[in-house]
Scaffold this motif. Structure first.
Motif, PDB file in Angstrom:
ATOM      1  N   TYR A 207       0.830  -1.203   0.000  1.00 41.18           N
ATOM      2  CA  TYR A 207       0.000   0.000   0.000  1.00 41.18           C
ATOM      3  C   TYR A 207       0.863   1.251   0.000  1.00 41.18           C
ATOM      4  O   TYR A 207       2.074   1.222   0.257  1.00 41.18           O
ATOM      5  CB  TYR A 207      -0.921   0.002   1.214  1.00 41.18           C
ATOM      6  CG  TYR A 207      -0.253   0.437   2.505  1.00 41.18           C
ATOM      7  CD1 TYR A 207      -0.506   1.699   3.051  1.00 41.18           C
ATOM      8  CD2 TYR A 207       0.658  -0.399   3.165  1.00 41.18           C
ATOM      9  CE1 TYR A 207       0.111   2.107   4.230  1.00 41.18           C
ATOM     10  CE2 TYR A 207       1.280   0.009   4.332  1.00 41.18           C
ATOM     11  CZ  TYR A 207       1.014   1.257   4.863  1.00 41.18           C
ATOM     12  OH  TYR A 207       1.634   1.667   6.009  1.00 41.18           O
ATOM     13  N   ASN A 208       0.202   2.376  -0.267  1.00 43.88           N
ATOM     14  CA  ASN A 208       0.815   3.698  -0.165  1.00 43.88           C
ATOM     15  C   ASN A 208      -0.164   4.583   0.599  1.00 43.88           C
ATOM     16  O   ASN A 208      -1.332   4.692   0.205  1.00 43.88           O
ATOM     17  CB  ASN A 208       1.077   4.271  -1.564  1.00 43.88           C
ATOM     18  CG  ASN A 208       1.861   5.567  -1.533  1.00 43.88           C
ATOM     19  OD1 ASN A 208       1.598   6.444  -0.716  1.00 43.88           O
ATOM     20  ND2 ASN A 208       2.834   5.701  -2.424  1.00 43.88           N
ATOM     21  N   PRO A 209       0.246   5.209   1.693  1.00 42.42           N
ATOM     22  CA  PRO A 209      -0.684   6.007   2.499  1.00 42.42           C
ATOM     23  C   PRO A 209      -1.369   7.136   1.732  1.00 42.42           C
ATOM     24  O   PRO A 209      -2.463   7.564   2.111  1.00 42.42           O
ATOM     25  CB  PRO A 209       0.217   6.571   3.606  1.00 42.42           C
ATOM     26  CG  PRO A 209       1.360   5.627   3.683  1.00 42.42           C
ATOM     27  CD  PRO A 209       1.584   5.152   2.279  1.00 42.42           C
ATOM     28  N   ASP A 210      -0.721   7.636   0.669  1.00 44.41           N
ATOM     29  CA  ASP A 210      -1.299   8.734  -0.105  1.00 44.41           C
ATOM     30  C   ASP A 210      -2.259   8.261  -1.193  1.00 44.41           C
ATOM     31  O   ASP A 210      -2.809   9.081  -1.931  1.00 44.41           O
ATOM     32  CB  ASP A 210      -0.183   9.565  -0.755  1.00 44.41           C
ATOM     33  CG  ASP A 210       0.559  10.406   0.267  1.00 44.41           C
ATOM     34  OD1 ASP A 210      -0.024  10.695   1.328  1.00 44.41           O
ATOM     35  OD2 ASP A 210       1.717  10.764   0.003  1.00 44.41           O
ATOM     36  N   TYR A 242       4.875  -1.007   2.924  1.00 47.15           N
ATOM     37  CA  TYR A 242       5.055   0.184   2.087  1.00 47.15           C
ATOM     38  C   TYR A 242       6.341   0.002   1.275  1.00 47.15           C
ATOM     39  O   TYR A 242       7.437  -0.009   1.843  1.00 47.15           O
ATOM     40  CB  TYR A 242       5.146   1.419   2.970  1.00 47.15           C
ATOM     41  CG  TYR A 242       5.473   2.693   2.231  1.00 47.15           C
ATOM     42  CD1 TYR A 242       4.561   3.277   1.358  1.00 47.15           C
ATOM     43  CD2 TYR A 242       6.701   3.330   2.412  1.00 47.15           C
ATOM     44  CE1 TYR A 242       4.869   4.456   0.686  1.00 47.15           C
ATOM     45  CE2 TYR A 242       7.010   4.517   1.757  1.00 47.15           C
ATOM     46  CZ  TYR A 242       6.093   5.070   0.887  1.00 47.15           C
ATOM     47  OH  TYR A 242       6.388   6.234   0.230  1.00 47.15           O
ATOM     48  N   PRO A 243       6.250  -0.133  -0.061  1.00 46.20           N
ATOM     49  CA  PRO A 243       7.437  -0.454  -0.862  1.00 46.20           C
ATOM     50  C   PRO A 243       8.157   0.751  -1.460  1.00 46.20           C
ATOM     51  O   PRO A 243       9.213   0.577  -2.071  1.00 46.20           O
ATOM     52  CB  PRO A 243       6.848  -1.324  -1.977  1.00 46.20           C
ATOM     53  CG  PRO A 243       5.483  -0.740  -2.198  1.00 46.20           C
ATOM     54  CD  PRO A 243       5.007  -0.247  -0.849  1.00 46.20           C
ATOM     55  N   GLU A 248       9.238   9.116   4.965  1.00 46.79           N
ATOM     56  CA  GLU A 248       8.517  10.033   5.851  1.00 46.79           C
ATOM     57  C   GLU A 248       7.005   9.922   5.664  1.00 46.79           C
ATOM     58  O   GLU A 248       6.251  10.108   6.625  1.00 46.79           O
ATOM     59  CB  GLU A 248       8.974  11.472   5.597  1.00 46.79           C
ATOM     60  CG  GLU A 248      10.393  11.767   6.084  1.00 46.79           C
ATOM     61  CD  GLU A 248      10.753  13.233   5.934  1.00 46.79           C
ATOM     62  OE1 GLU A 248       9.889  14.008   5.431  1.00 46.79           O
ATOM     63  OE2 GLU A 248      11.876  13.611   6.301  1.00 46.79           O
ATOM     64  N   VAL A 249       6.575   9.648   4.432  1.00 50.38           N
ATOM     65  CA  VAL A 249       5.140   9.464   4.181  1.00 50.38           C
ATOM     66  C   VAL A 249       4.633   8.286   4.993  1.00 50.38           C
ATOM     67  O   VAL A 249       3.579   8.360   5.655  1.00 50.38           O
ATOM     68  CB  VAL A 249       4.869   9.243   2.674  1.00 50.38           C
ATOM     69  CG1 VAL A 249       3.410   8.887   2.443  1.00 50.38           C
ATOM     70  CG2 VAL A 249       5.245  10.489   1.879  1.00 50.38           C
ATOM     71  N   TRP A 250       5.360   7.180   4.954  1.00 53.79           N
ATOM     72  CA  TRP A 250       4.964   5.998   5.737  1.00 53.79           C
ATOM     73  C   TRP A 250       4.993   6.309   7.230  1.00 53.79           C
ATOM     74  O   TRP A 250       4.062   5.980   7.969  1.00 53.79           O
ATOM     75  CB  TRP A 250       5.917   4.842   5.425  1.00 53.79           C
ATOM     76  CG  TRP A 250       5.700   3.634   6.288  1.00 53.79           C
ATOM     77  CD1 TRP A 250       4.757   2.670   6.120  1.00 53.79           C
ATOM     78  CD2 TRP A 250       6.435   3.291   7.473  1.00 53.79           C
ATOM     79  NE1 TRP A 250       4.860   1.724   7.134  1.00 53.79           N
ATOM     80  CE2 TRP A 250       5.868   2.093   7.976  1.00 53.79           C
ATOM     81  CE3 TRP A 250       7.504   3.874   8.161  1.00 53.79           C
ATOM     82  CZ2 TRP A 250       6.351   1.475   9.117  1.00 53.79           C
ATOM     83  CZ3 TRP A 250       7.981   3.249   9.314  1.00 53.79           C
ATOM     84  CH2 TRP A 250       7.408   2.063   9.786  1.00 53.79           C
ATOM     85  N   GLU A 251       6.049   6.974   7.676  1.00 58.26           N
ATOM     86  CA  GLU A 251       6.208   7.245   9.095  1.00 58.26           C
ATOM     87  C   GLU A 251       5.097   8.151   9.626  1.00 58.26           C
ATOM     88  O   GLU A 251       4.624   7.975  10.759  1.00 58.26           O
ATOM     89  CB  GLU A 251       7.573   7.909   9.325  1.00 58.26           C
ATOM     90  CG  GLU A 251       7.980   8.009  10.783  1.00 58.26           C
ATOM     91  CD  GLU A 251       9.419   8.448  10.944  1.00 58.26           C
ATOM     92  OE1 GLU A 251       9.932   8.323  12.072  1.00 58.26           O
ATOM     93  OE2 GLU A 251      10.023   8.913   9.952  1.00 58.26           O
ATOM     94  N   ASP A 266      10.015  -0.835   3.142  1.00 56.84           N
ATOM     95  CA  ASP A 266      11.167  -1.416   2.453  1.00 56.84           C
ATOM     96  C   ASP A 266      12.335  -0.437   2.521  1.00 56.84           C
ATOM     97  O   ASP A 266      12.481   0.450   1.685  1.00 56.84           O
ATOM     98  CB  ASP A 266      10.798  -1.703   0.991  1.00 56.84           C
ATOM     99  CG  ASP A 266      11.815  -2.590   0.303  1.00 56.84           C
ATOM    100  OD1 ASP A 266      12.904  -2.795   0.870  1.00 56.84           O
ATOM    101  OD2 ASP A 266      11.525  -3.076  -0.807  1.00 56.84           O
ATOM    102  N   LYS A 267      13.183  -0.597   3.513  1.00 54.54           N
ATOM    103  CA  LYS A 267      14.287   0.332   3.747  1.00 54.54           C
ATOM    104  C   LYS A 267      15.262   0.369   2.575  1.00 54.54           C
ATOM    105  O   LYS A 267      15.779   1.428   2.205  1.00 54.54           O
ATOM    106  CB  LYS A 267      15.020  -0.057   5.026  1.00 54.54           C
ATOM    107  CG  LYS A 267      16.130   0.905   5.427  1.00 54.54           C
ATOM    108  CD  LYS A 267      16.734   0.509   6.764  1.00 54.54           C
ATOM    109  CE  LYS A 267      17.815   1.484   7.192  1.00 54.54           C
ATOM    110  NZ  LYS A 267      18.409   1.110   8.514  1.00 54.54           N
TER     111      LYS A 267
END
Length: 314
Positions: A207-210, A242-243, A248-251, A266-267
């Motif tokens: 997924y992507n939070p945005d 989150y790939p 920062e978006v994920w955090e 995914d660091k």
């Protein structure tokens, strides 16, 4: 265009044919001095075919028999040709895969009599069967289309290259195969491997939070009677992953993910850089068994719910 399911029409055709109805007349036939009306004519099912299965198989195998593949005017009447294609796809899902594959290949061979018609058929099949937003998406049915294009000598290099790449995506993490492993990083900085999850079922949510679609699916999952059922979820771990690169978006959106789920990112951007999964659209859901074999690939959340409810509900 709006897609109509073919079930009722097919059953009606089958019943009429089995009752020995009169031979279907083509009311759109040319008349002297009149402009031809474009229409799609279904095959006439022989009366001697008695079983519903035999009649269905006949319709699928002879679906395009009366279609004029060399008449490119059909390309410009989607209410006729594209609707016929949507109905055809619906029928293909109801026959054995081997039969569906051979029918698709034979249809494309017929369409190749006119290059423009072949291009139209390939593009339309791709739109319905491979577009991530298509409700009729079916990679198994699209595979023979890709194989035909890659082997078709007259196809241009761009078309063949795209077909080869589509085949790569189709073969990636197929149902029945072991899903590609990857490392996820938690908010604490700890790292884990997906394959190390020990649970009867693992539900991967890329997924992507945005992403608006992701927000809708997340809301659905968080209120799902199946995915919030305590007994069912004793056997299922949900890994929200989150790939992408904007950490920062994920955090900043960690509160989107329920505390009982695993929430990682995914660091090293390994999944995207190594193309481990087909993530051309978000969100993407995979359901895995205890051995990390793929049970459902890029499935709608409703299909996941139905599967888990069926196998885990008492």
């Amino acid at each position: 265009m709006k897609m109509h399911r073919f079930t009722f029409i097919a059953l009606l055709l089958v019943l009429l044919a089995s009752c020995g109805g009169k031979k279907q007349e083509n009311g759109n036939a040319d008349k002297a001095g009149e402009k031809k009306t474009l229409a799609f004519t279904l095959p006439e099912v022989p009366v001697m075919l008695q079983s519903a299965e035999d009649r269905l198989h006949f319709v699928v195998n002879h679906y395009w028999d009366k279609f004029e593949f060399k008449d490119t005017a059909y390309i410009h009447v989607p209410d006729v040709t594209e609707q016929a294609m949507a109905n055809y796809i619906d029928l293909l899902t109801r026959v054995p895969q081997a039969m569906a594959d051979s029918c698709v290949t034979r249809t494309l061979q017929s369409a190749s009599a006119e290059p423009k018609m072949l291009d139209y058929f390939v593009e339309t099949l791709r739109k319905y069967l491979f577009d991530p937003n298509s409700p009729m998406r079916n990679e198994e049915l699209f595979e023979p289309v890709c194989r035909f294009v890659t082997a078709y000598a007259s196809a241009d290099e761009a078309a063949q290259s795209r077909a080869r790449y589509d085949l790569k995506l189709i073969n990636m993490n197929r149902v029945g195969g072991v899903a590609a492993d990857f490392v996820y990083t938690l908010a604490s900085g700890a790292q884990r491997r997906m394959h190390d999850l020990r649970t009867p079922y693992t539900l991967l949510l890329f997924y992507n939070p945005d992403c608006h679609g992701c927000a809708e699916v997340l809301a659905h999952m968080k209120s799902s009677p199946v995915l919030t059922d305590e007994e069912i979820m004793k056997q299922v771990r949900i890994l929200a992953f989150y790939p992408d690169e904007e950490h920062e978006v994920w955090e900043n959106h960690q509160d989107m993910i329920p505390s009982k789920w695993i929430n990682g990112y995914d660091k090293e951007l390994t999944v995207l850089n190594r193309e481990l999964y087909d993530l051309k659209a978000m969100p993407t859901l995979y359901l895995l068994d205890k051995d990390k074999k793929v049970l459902l690939k890029d499935a709608p959340v409703e299909q996941v719910e139905q599967y888990l409810a069926q196998v885990l509900s008492k």
